[in-house]
Write a protein that holds these residues in place. Structure first.
Motif, PDB file in Angstrom:
ATOM      1  N   LYS A  25       2.532   4.257   7.820  1.00  0.00           N
ATOM      2  CA  LYS A  25       3.806   4.028   7.143  1.00  0.00           C
ATOM      3  C   LYS A  25       4.990   4.126   8.105  1.00  0.00           C
ATOM      4  O   LYS A  25       5.869   3.263   8.100  1.00  0.00           O
ATOM      5  CB  LYS A  25       3.953   5.041   6.006  1.00  0.00           C
ATOM      6  N   GLU A  84      -4.089   4.144   8.209  1.00  0.00           N
ATOM      7  CA  GLU A  84      -4.401   4.922   7.014  1.00  0.00           C
ATOM      8  C   GLU A  84      -5.139   3.993   6.065  1.00  0.00           C
ATOM      9  O   GLU A  84      -4.694   2.866   5.822  1.00  0.00           O
ATOM     10  CB  GLU A  84      -3.123   5.440   6.358  1.00  0.00           C
ATOM     11  N   THR A  85      -6.265   4.455   5.548  1.00  0.00           N
ATOM     12  CA  THR A  85      -7.033   3.631   4.615  1.00  0.00           C
ATOM     13  C   THR A  85      -6.473   3.830   3.211  1.00  0.00           C
ATOM     14  O   THR A  85      -6.316   4.962   2.751  1.00  0.00           O
ATOM     15  CB  THR A  85      -8.530   4.009   4.661  1.00  0.00           C
ATOM     16  N   ARG A  86      -6.154   2.725   2.570  1.00  0.00           N
ATOM     17  CA  ARG A  86      -5.638   2.741   1.198  1.00  0.00           C
ATOM     18  C   ARG A  86      -6.362   1.682   0.379  1.00  0.00           C
ATOM     19  O   ARG A  86      -6.779   0.658   0.910  1.00  0.00           O
ATOM     20  CB  ARG A  86      -4.134   2.412   1.178  1.00  0.00           C
ATOM     21  N   GLN A  87      -6.462   1.928  -0.910  1.00  0.00           N
ATOM     22  CA  GLN A  87      -7.057   0.963  -1.834  1.00  0.00           C
ATOM     23  C   GLN A  87      -6.006  -0.068  -2.231  1.00  0.00           C
ATOM     24  O   GLN A  87      -4.944   0.292  -2.722  1.00  0.00           O
ATOM     25  CB  GLN A  87      -7.568   1.679  -3.096  1.00  0.00           C
ATOM     26  N   GLY A 123       0.795  -1.215   0.000  1.00  0.00           N
ATOM     27  CA  GLY A 123       0.000   0.000   0.000  1.00  0.00           C
ATOM     28  C   GLY A 123       0.830   1.268   0.000  1.00  0.00           C
ATOM     29  O   GLY A 123       0.348   2.340  -0.365  1.00  0.00           O
ATOM     30  N   TYR A 124       2.081   1.135   0.407  1.00  0.00           N
ATOM     31  CA  TYR A 124       2.992   2.282   0.458  1.00  0.00           C
ATOM     32  C   TYR A 124       4.105   2.194  -0.585  1.00  0.00           C
ATOM     33  O   TYR A 124       5.127   2.860  -0.472  1.00  0.00           O
ATOM     34  CB  TYR A 124       3.601   2.408   1.860  1.00  0.00           C
TER      35      TYR A 124
END
Length: 155
Positions: free
Chosen positions: A129, A115-118, A30-31
């Motif tokens: 992160k 943290e919300t991530r797609q 995601g990062y």
């Protein structure tokens, strides 16, 4: 297949209103990490751990227990869904081995620090992160170093 396994575990947790935090390689993806995933790793608050174990009982591949292995000292269960390992840890008291100090240190898991991530077509709560980099730096396995390099190179 990771997407199918992820949909399964997220569905299981959402049906029961259990908060969770994605960590490990999937969070690193995601990062900005692009390495292949080995498994799906996540934590749930300690008070919800047994209900997760019970709900996923049909897919348990490693029974829920406290284990100290590969730099980790924690209580977790491993499910295998459609050939994909899904490891769910209890956020109650996990520790990791700090490779530099050769000492066990607490791994602070706070599901509100996220943290919300797609990812894989889903909105997922990822470990922040900076928290992810901190724990991967302590573990310092080759996959962790690779993930840190990729995460530092992305926004």
């Amino acid at each position: 297949m990771h997407r199918v396994a992820l949909q399964w575990i997220v569905g299981l947790l959402d049906e029961r209103n259990i908060p969770f935090l994605i960590v490990g390689g999937l969070a690193a993806k995601g990062y900005g990490s692009e390495r292949d995933l080995n498994d799906i790793d996540l934590f749930v608050p300690g008070e919800h751990f047994l209900s997760v174990v019970q709900a996923g009982q049909a897919f348990v591949s490693k029974a829920a227990a406290h284990r100290r292995e590969e730099g980790w000292d924690l209580t977790y269960v491993q499910f295998t869904y459609e050939g994909v390992k899904v490891e769910v840890g209890s956020a109650e008291g996990p520790r990791i081995l700090d490779a530099g100090k050769q000492a066990w240190i607490p791994l602070e898991i706070d599901v509100s620090r996220q943290e919300t991530r797609q990812l894989l077509g889903m909105a997922l709560p990822l470990m922040l992160k900076e928290d992810l980099i901190r724990y991967k730096a302590a573990l310092s396995r080759p996959v962790d170093i690779e993930d840190i390099r990729a995460m530092r190179g992305s926004t």
